[in-house]
Design an enzyme around this catalytic site. Structure first.
Site, PDB file in Angstrom:
ATOM      1  N   ASP A 156       0.371   2.312   8.853  1.00 45.17           N
ATOM      2  CA  ASP A 156      -0.194   1.687  10.055  1.00 45.17           C
ATOM      3  C   ASP A 156       0.711   1.835  11.271  1.00 45.17           C
ATOM      4  O   ASP A 156       0.254   1.677  12.405  1.00 45.17           O
ATOM      5  CB  ASP A 156      -0.446   0.202   9.817  1.00 45.17           C
ATOM      6  CG  ASP A 156      -1.632  -0.050   8.885  1.00 45.17           C
ATOM      7  OD1 ASP A 156      -2.271   0.932   8.470  1.00 45.17           O
ATOM      8  OD2 ASP A 156      -1.904  -1.217   8.579  1.00 45.17           O
TER       9      ASP A 156
ATOM     10  N   GLU B  51      -9.642  -0.046  12.429  1.00 48.90           N
ATOM     11  CA  GLU B  51     -10.337  -0.942  11.492  1.00 48.90           C
ATOM     12  C   GLU B  51     -10.194  -2.417  11.865  1.00 48.90           C
ATOM     13  O   GLU B  51     -11.053  -3.232  11.535  1.00 48.90           O
ATOM     14  CB  GLU B  51      -9.841  -0.725  10.058  1.00 48.90           C
ATOM     15  CG  GLU B  51      -8.413  -1.145   9.804  1.00 48.90           C
ATOM     16  CD  GLU B  51      -8.044  -1.156   8.316  1.00 48.90           C
ATOM     17  OE1 GLU B  51      -8.930  -1.321   7.478  1.00 48.90           O
ATOM     18  OE2 GLU B  51      -6.846  -1.013   8.022  1.00 48.90           O
TER      19      GLU B  51
ATOM     20  N   ARG C 200       1.174  -5.801  -5.059  1.00 51.42           N
ATOM     21  CA  ARG C 200       1.220  -6.706  -3.913  1.00 51.42           C
ATOM     22  C   ARG C 200       1.692  -8.116  -4.281  1.00 51.42           C
ATOM     23  O   ARG C 200       1.468  -9.068  -3.534  1.00 51.42           O
ATOM     24  CB  ARG C 200      -0.157  -6.770  -3.245  1.00 51.42           C
ATOM     25  CG  ARG C 200      -0.571  -5.429  -2.626  1.00 51.42           C
ATOM     26  CD  ARG C 200      -1.816  -5.554  -1.778  1.00 51.42           C
ATOM     27  NE  ARG C 200      -2.216  -4.267  -1.203  1.00 51.42           N
ATOM     28  CZ  ARG C 200      -1.768  -3.785  -0.051  1.00 51.42           C
ATOM     29  NH1 ARG C 200      -0.871  -4.469   0.633  1.00 51.42           N
ATOM     30  NH2 ARG C 200      -2.192  -2.621   0.407  1.00 51.42           N
TER      31      ARG C 200
ATOM     32  N   MET D 192      -7.664   3.525   9.549  1.00 53.26           N
ATOM     33  CA  MET D 192      -6.811   2.425   9.109  1.00 53.26           C
ATOM     34  C   MET D 192      -5.960   1.899  10.268  1.00 53.26           C
ATOM     35  O   MET D 192      -5.608   2.623  11.183  1.00 53.26           O
ATOM     36  CB  MET D 192      -5.920   2.875   7.948  1.00 53.26           C
ATOM     37  CG  MET D 192      -6.599   2.748   6.607  1.00 53.26           C
ATOM     38  SD  MET D 192      -5.425   2.781   5.242  1.00 53.26           S
ATOM     39  CE  MET D 192      -6.468   2.200   3.911  1.00 53.26           C
ATOM     40  N   GLY D 193      -5.595   0.646  10.149  1.00 55.49           N
ATOM     41  CA  GLY D 193      -4.809  -0.024  11.176  1.00 55.49           C
ATOM     42  C   GLY D 193      -5.346  -1.422  11.382  1.00 55.49           C
ATOM     43  O   GLY D 193      -6.087  -1.690  12.311  1.00 55.49           O
ATOM     44  N   ARG D 194      -4.986  -2.312  10.439  1.00 57.93           N
ATOM     45  CA  ARG D 194      -5.548  -3.658  10.456  1.00 57.93           C
ATOM     46  C   ARG D 194      -5.057  -4.470  11.654  1.00 57.93           C
ATOM     47  O   ARG D 194      -5.808  -5.162  12.310  1.00 57.93           O
ATOM     48  CB  ARG D 194      -5.163  -4.394   9.155  1.00 57.93           C
ATOM     49  CG  ARG D 194      -5.861  -5.739   8.974  1.00 57.93           C
ATOM     50  CD  ARG D 194      -5.279  -6.500   7.801  1.00 57.93           C
ATOM     51  NE  ARG D 194      -3.987  -7.073   8.163  1.00 57.93           N
ATOM     52  CZ  ARG D 194      -2.961  -7.185   7.329  1.00 57.93           C
ATOM     53  NH1 ARG D 194      -3.062  -6.735   6.100  1.00 57.93           N
ATOM     54  NH2 ARG D 194      -1.827  -7.744   7.717  1.00 57.93           N
TER      55      ARG D 194
ATOM     56  N   GLY E 286       0.808  -1.220   0.000  1.00 56.86           N
ATOM     57  CA  GLY E 286       0.000   0.000   0.000  1.00 56.86           C
ATOM     58  C   GLY E 286       0.836   1.262   0.000  1.00 56.86           C
ATOM     59  O   GLY E 286       1.970   1.281   0.471  1.00 56.86           O
TER      60      GLY E 286
ATOM     61  N   ASP F 219       5.468  -7.512   5.626  1.00 55.25           N
ATOM     62  CA  ASP F 219       5.419  -8.627   4.671  1.00 55.25           C
ATOM     63  C   ASP F 219       6.404  -8.408   3.525  1.00 55.25           C
ATOM     64  O   ASP F 219       7.119  -9.328   3.125  1.00 55.25           O
ATOM     65  CB  ASP F 219       4.004  -8.795   4.112  1.00 55.25           C
ATOM     66  CG  ASP F 219       3.070  -9.489   5.099  1.00 55.25           C
ATOM     67  OD1 ASP F 219       3.486 -10.482   5.704  1.00 55.25           O
ATOM     68  OD2 ASP F 219       1.933  -9.029   5.270  1.00 55.25           O
TER      69      ASP F 219
ATOM     70  N   LYS G 153       8.228   0.970   5.447  1.00 56.66           N
ATOM     71  CA  LYS G 153       7.078   1.760   5.019  1.00 56.66           C
ATOM     72  C   LYS G 153       5.790   1.148   5.532  1.00 56.66           C
ATOM     73  O   LYS G 153       5.608  -0.058   5.424  1.00 56.66           O
ATOM     74  CB  LYS G 153       7.023   1.809   3.488  1.00 56.66           C
ATOM     75  CG  LYS G 153       5.768   2.448   2.914  1.00 56.66           C
ATOM     76  CD  LYS G 153       4.892   1.606   2.016  1.00 56.66           C
ATOM     77  CE  LYS G 153       4.741   0.179   2.279  1.00 56.66           C
ATOM     78  NZ  LYS G 153       3.573  -0.471   1.667  1.00 56.66           N
ATOM     79  N   THR G 154       4.938   1.922   6.145  1.00 57.41           N
ATOM     80  CA  THR G 154       3.527   1.586   6.353  1.00 57.41           C
ATOM     81  C   THR G 154       2.895   2.690   7.178  1.00 57.41           C
ATOM     82  O   THR G 154       3.445   3.090   8.204  1.00 57.41           O
ATOM     83  CB  THR G 154       3.293   0.226   7.050  1.00 57.41           C
ATOM     84  OG1 THR G 154       1.908   0.120   7.376  1.00 57.41           O
ATOM     85  CG2 THR G 154       4.095   0.066   8.325  1.00 57.41           C
TER      86      THR G 154
ATOM     87  N   GLU H 180      -7.684   8.504   2.203  1.00 52.79           N
ATOM     88  CA  GLU H 180      -7.432   9.955   2.301  1.00 52.79           C
ATOM     89  C   GLU H 180      -6.018  10.271   2.785  1.00 52.79           C
ATOM     90  O   GLU H 180      -5.480  11.336   2.490  1.00 52.79           O
ATOM     91  CB  GLU H 180      -8.430  10.607   3.268  1.00 52.79           C
ATOM     92  CG  GLU H 180      -9.868  10.589   2.806  1.00 52.79           C
ATOM     93  CD  GLU H 180     -10.619   9.316   3.178  1.00 52.79           C
ATOM     94  OE1 GLU H 180     -11.855   9.319   3.085  1.00 52.79           O
ATOM     95  OE2 GLU H 180      -9.964   8.320   3.528  1.00 52.79           O
ATOM     96  N   GLY H 181      -5.417   9.355   3.549  1.00 47.45           N
ATOM     97  CA  GLY H 181      -4.114   9.644   4.140  1.00 47.45           C
ATOM     98  C   GLY H 181      -2.938   8.967   3.475  1.00 47.45           C
ATOM     99  O   GLY H 181      -1.785   9.291   3.754  1.00 47.45           O
ATOM    100  N   ARG H 182      -3.198   8.013   2.569  1.00 47.73           N
ATOM    101  CA  ARG H 182      -2.093   7.190   2.063  1.00 47.73           C
ATOM    102  C   ARG H 182      -1.195   7.906   1.059  1.00 47.73           C
ATOM    103  O   ARG H 182      -0.026   7.531   0.904  1.00 47.73           O
ATOM    104  CB  ARG H 182      -2.641   5.916   1.413  1.00 47.73           C
ATOM    105  CG  ARG H 182      -3.434   5.055   2.384  1.00 47.73           C
ATOM    106  CD  ARG H 182      -3.485   3.605   1.968  1.00 47.73           C
ATOM    107  NE  ARG H 182      -3.846   3.400   0.573  1.00 47.73           N
ATOM    108  CZ  ARG H 182      -3.815   2.211  -0.025  1.00 47.73           C
ATOM    109  NH1 ARG H 182      -3.459   1.134   0.647  1.00 47.73           N
ATOM    110  NH2 ARG H 182      -4.156   2.092  -1.294  1.00 47.73           N
TER     111      ARG H 182
END
Length: 549
Positions: free
Chosen positions: A202, A308, A142, A247-249, A78, A173, A199-200, A424-426
């Protein structure tokens, strides 16, 4: 490229700051040998060529290098604000060593390496993307790099382009895959180095060596602006409860950071829900009690932040999801089972899971029940973003409040609005912090390559200090790994960093939340600022500030 805005024109001129150690020739300072965070014997056996390497730090005063080498770069997974600055930092770093060195970008993620799709970066192309958000310069994907056929296809194009090192920008990952690739090329003695970048948005790729993953700062500031706007509206209209999913799986870092920035009435933290063994009804009751208490004071409005992934942290549902992951994986291939229809898939699930898990599944609203049974993402995880947790919670709160009203326990009005802040934030234009941090990560990667390192993550530390005082270096990716069950088998993966309930950020939040619940103590951060006083433009996240007090 499309017509650019005035902001983009002005931001293009911004020169990101670098740690002092990277501003000239560097010398490599090596620490002691390392070991993985868990399953040491198994990880060592899986990664014999890249295990146990030392942590590396760069210091000023080395001999200037003019080494000739070409580098490839991949954006994986992402999007996160600052990716373009990692690329521009790497480009400038590679060219500073030798102007003849080339940087190639593989298109649309790891698949570009396998399929030999790439571009060569030029000054004009890089200059058009400096300090911009997004991954659109080469795109992302991905595709997982985990098969020997992929590695061999990759080495063909790397040799053809004379590429000595590959930089993979990704989350846990993607960097796990980078580590596997580094080990494979080292075992085969192919002479290709692999470097990772953290990078992430989250925020769950962090540990004792990685202070924060890039993009987290910008994404949280972007979401916090929106939450602040909603809080202002909420306090103006005084008639709605706003349920805001963030977000934040796998971790609640975004929700916690946004709560620290905006002071909502309620912020759920998934890790706490799990630690307290809370049921879905416990969570609903907690929210309803705050709603009722505010209503008693005449305040029939408020804001609720929901991570999330919270549904996965409720123990009974977590147990259900674990079995769903097993049942929906084909043991013969390790891939997700294929069904002719969603109805067939739901029926298959219900006939193959344990009775107690079936009871939990059928206790949920039908739409949530079906969403839990949908296909998995490429890494085998439940697609929790598809579960409208914010609507599930508000509906259950409304039902509970109606029951309390009938019993005379509640006499307020409850009306809900729903939001999900994710995309909106990515790809927001990076904050000054992320612009500097990402540029430094990329530039630093060029020094790791020049030092002959492979299987390392580019790391920049001490980032709550001025950028000149940041510490640059590298950490062996194997140091961050352990074994976890994925798609029905134990696999080596980088351990995700969850919110620590005994950590300073959560402790501060926990000390304030009762006050924020009853009072209307909203904070309105406003939009990200790029020019002006340092306390407005250059601040790190509240999380980092509290962690490094």
């Amino acid at each position: 490229m499309s017509t650019i805005s005035n902001l983009q024109k002005a931001r293009a001129a911004y020169q990101p700051k670098l740690p002092k150690a990277l501003q000239g020739p560097v010398k490599v300072v090596e620490g002691a040998a390392t070991e993985s965070v868990g399953n040491q014997a198994e990880i060592k056996e899986l990664f014999p060529n890249t295990y146990g390497m030392p942590v590396v730090e760069f210091a000023e005063g080395g001999q200037p290098s003019s080494a000739e080498f070409n580098v490839g770069i991949i954006l994986s997974g992402g999007q996160a604000p600052g990716g373009h600055n990692v690329i521009s930092g790497l480009y400038d770093g590679v060219k500073s060593i030798n102007p003849d060195n080339k940087l190639y970008g593989f298109l649309m993620g790891p698949g570009g390496l396998v399929d030999h799709k790439y571009i060569e970066f030029t000054d004009s192309l890089i200059d058009a993307y400096r300090n911009t958000g997004g991954f659109d310069i080469i795109g992302s994907g991905r595709t997982k790099l985990e098969k020997e056929s992929q590695f061999e296809s990759g080495i063909e194009i790397l040799r053809q382009l004379g590429i000595k090192a590959l930089v993979i920008i990704g989350g846990d990952d993607s960097n796990t895959n980078a580590c596997v690739l580094a080990e494979y090329y080292a075992a085969k003695k192919y002479g290709v180095q692999v470097i990772g970048c953290p990078k992430t948005i989250d925020g769950d790729l962090k540990n004792a060596q990685i202070e924060t993953s890039f993009g987290f700062d910008t994404a949280c500031k972007t979401y916090s602006e929106l939450i602040g706007n909603i809080e202002r509206d909420c306090n103006s209209a005084r008639k709605y409860w706003h349920f805001i999913k963030l977000m934040g799986r796998s971790a609640s870092h975004i929700a916690l950071e946004c709560a620290l920035q905006t002071q909502p009435n309620i912020c759920l933290i998934s890790e706490e829900v799990e630690a307290k063994n809370m049921s879905l009804d416990d969570v609903v009751t907690y929210i309803a009690e705050v709603v009722a208490k505010r209503a008693a004071a005449g305040n029939n409005f408020g804001t609720v932040l929901v991570p999330e992934g919270i549904i996965e942290f409720i123990p009974a549902i977590k147990k259900l999801i674990a079995e769903l992951n097993e049942v929906l994986t084909d043991p013969a291939t390790g891939e997700s089972r294929v069904f002719s229809s969603k109805d067939e898939q739901v029926a298959f699930v219900k006939s193959h899971i344990a009775p107690e898990n079936l009871a939990v599944l059928e206790s949920l609203p039908k739409d949530v029940e079906r969403q839990l049974c949908l296909d998995r993402d490429p890494h085998g995880n439940v697609q929790v973003s598809l579960i409208e947790t914010e609507k599930l919670l508000s509906a259950m709160v409304a039902t509970k409040l109606a029951a309390w009203k009938a019993e005379g326990k509640y006499n307020g009005k409850f009306s809900a609005q729903h939001h999900f802040f994710g995309y909106e934030g990515r790809c927001a234009a990076p904050s000054n912090y992320d612009a500097d941090y990402c540029y430094s990560l990329g530039y630093n990667a060029s020094r790791l390559i020049a030092a002959g390192k492979t299987g390392y993550m580019s790391v920049i530390r001490n980032t709550t200090a001025p950028a000149a005082e940041w510490i640059a270096g590298g950490v062996p990716i194997t140091m961050m790994m352990n074994l976890e069950r994925r798609n029905g088998a134990m696999k080596p993966v980088i351990r995700k960093a969850l919110v620590e309930l005994d950590g300073a950020p959560f402790k501060y939040f926990a000390s304030k939340r009762d006050e924020w619940a009853e009072q209307t103590a909203y904070v309105y951060p406003g939009p990200i600022q790029y020019w002006g006083p340092s306390e407005v433009c250059d601040q790190t996240t509240k999380t980092l500030q509290l962690e490094h007090k």
